[in-house]
Design a protein around this motif. Structure first.
Motif, PDB file in Angstrom:
ATOM      1  N   ALA A  25       0.833  -1.205   0.000  1.00  0.00           N
ATOM      2  CA  ALA A  25       0.000   0.000   0.000  1.00  0.00           C
ATOM      3  C   ALA A  25       0.867   1.255   0.000  1.00  0.00           C
ATOM      4  N   ARG A  26       1.963   1.227   0.740  1.00  0.00           N
ATOM      5  CA  ARG A  26       2.846   2.395   0.797  1.00  0.00           C
ATOM      6  C   ARG A  26       3.560   2.601  -0.539  1.00  0.00           C
ATOM      7  N   GLU A  27       3.881   1.535  -1.239  1.00  0.00           N
ATOM      8  CA  GLU A  27       4.491   1.666  -2.563  1.00  0.00           C
ATOM      9  C   GLU A  27       3.497   2.287  -3.543  1.00  0.00           C
ATOM     10  N   VAL A  28       2.235   1.917  -3.437  1.00  0.00           N
ATOM     11  CA  VAL A  28       1.208   2.507  -4.304  1.00  0.00           C
ATOM     12  C   VAL A  28       1.058   3.991  -4.004  1.00  0.00           C
ATOM     13  N   ASP A  29       1.061   4.354  -2.721  1.00  0.00           N
ATOM     14  CA  ASP A  29       0.993   5.771  -2.334  1.00  0.00           C
ATOM     15  C   ASP A  29       2.179   6.533  -2.921  1.00  0.00           C
ATOM     16  N   THR A  30       3.349   5.931  -2.820  1.00  0.00           N
ATOM     17  CA  THR A  30       4.561   6.550  -3.355  1.00  0.00           C
ATOM     18  C   THR A  30       4.447   6.719  -4.867  1.00  0.00           C
ATOM     19  N   LEU A  31       3.948   5.698  -5.543  1.00  0.00           N
ATOM     20  CA  LEU A  31       3.795   5.744  -6.996  1.00  0.00           C
ATOM     21  C   LEU A  31       2.877   6.888  -7.422  1.00  0.00           C
ATOM     22  N   ARG A  32       1.773   7.065  -6.714  1.00  0.00           N
ATOM     23  CA  ARG A  32       0.834   8.137  -7.057  1.00  0.00           C
ATOM     24  C   ARG A  32       1.496   9.515  -6.928  1.00  0.00           C
TER      25      ARG A  32
END
Length: 211
Positions: free
Chosen positions: A152-159
């Protein structure tokens, strides 16, 4: 002070951009070049923070200059200027590792801001160029495509990276260290099998992982 090497095959463009950038208190054009080969030589000699290069030049084009700079002077960030957003050299330059792309109809204020963003470790994609990259890579999906294996944190970072934020800005937004963000970005590049941060941004837009 952000040091810049400026490369464009049109003298009037070089002179105009040099005057524009030189008027900013924090920007300094340390060298100019009339073609791609001279651009690489100027970067190696001047060791600037940012190389601002035209996409189409005699000798080496913008993609080839980007590749050479990323290989021989990896600390230098490359910002590409293109006359046409549908130029087929945009995608090769992306793959070569350019940190940003702007069309030449951008405003002086936007250009200076883009140079600052790129120098700080962020990425910049002009809206027209962004649309072209997405079109070249494939039709956007209506809903986000999140591959298995991303946290989830990687997805947040990606956004946030897709919005053009630097590692420092992402860290501030997520309340983590800059080193942690860098780790997330490296994991994303590896997991998504993309070639560098700009390609990561293009992947996020293509798959709807924005906003």
């Amino acid at each position: 002070m952000i040091r810049i090497v400026l490369a464009d095959d049109q003298a009037v463009v070089r002179d105009g951009l040099s005057m524009l950038l030189g008027a900013a208190d924090d920007l300094d054009v340390v060298a100019t070049a009339p073609d791609g080969t001279a651009a690489v030589e100027a970067v190696l000699a001047a060791a600037p923070d940012v190389a601002l290069v035209d996409l189409r030049m005699p000798g080496l084009d913008g993609a080839q200059v980007t590749e050479a700079v990323r290989r021989q002077a990896p600390d230098v960030r490359v910002l590409v200027l293109t006359t046409y957003a549908d130029d087929d050299a945009v995608l090769p330059a992306l793959r070569a590792g350019a940190a940003g792309y702007l069309t030449k109809d951008t405003t002086g204020e936007a250009l200076c801001a883009a140079i600052r963003t790129v120098a700080a470790g962020g990425s910049v994609l002009d809206a027209a160029v962004q649309a072209r990259l997405v079109a070249l890579a494939g039709t956007p999906t209506p809903r986000p495509e999140i591959p298995e294996g991303l946290t989830a944190r990687e997805v947040d970072t990606l956004r946030l990276v897709a919005e053009g934020l630097s590692n420092q800005q992402v860290a501030s937004r997520l309340f983590v260290s800059e080193a942690t963000v860098k780790t997330h970005v490296n994991h994303l590049i590896s997991k998504l099998a993309v070639d560098g941060r700009p390609a990561l941004v293009a992947w996020a837009w293509r798959h709807g992982v924005t906003g």
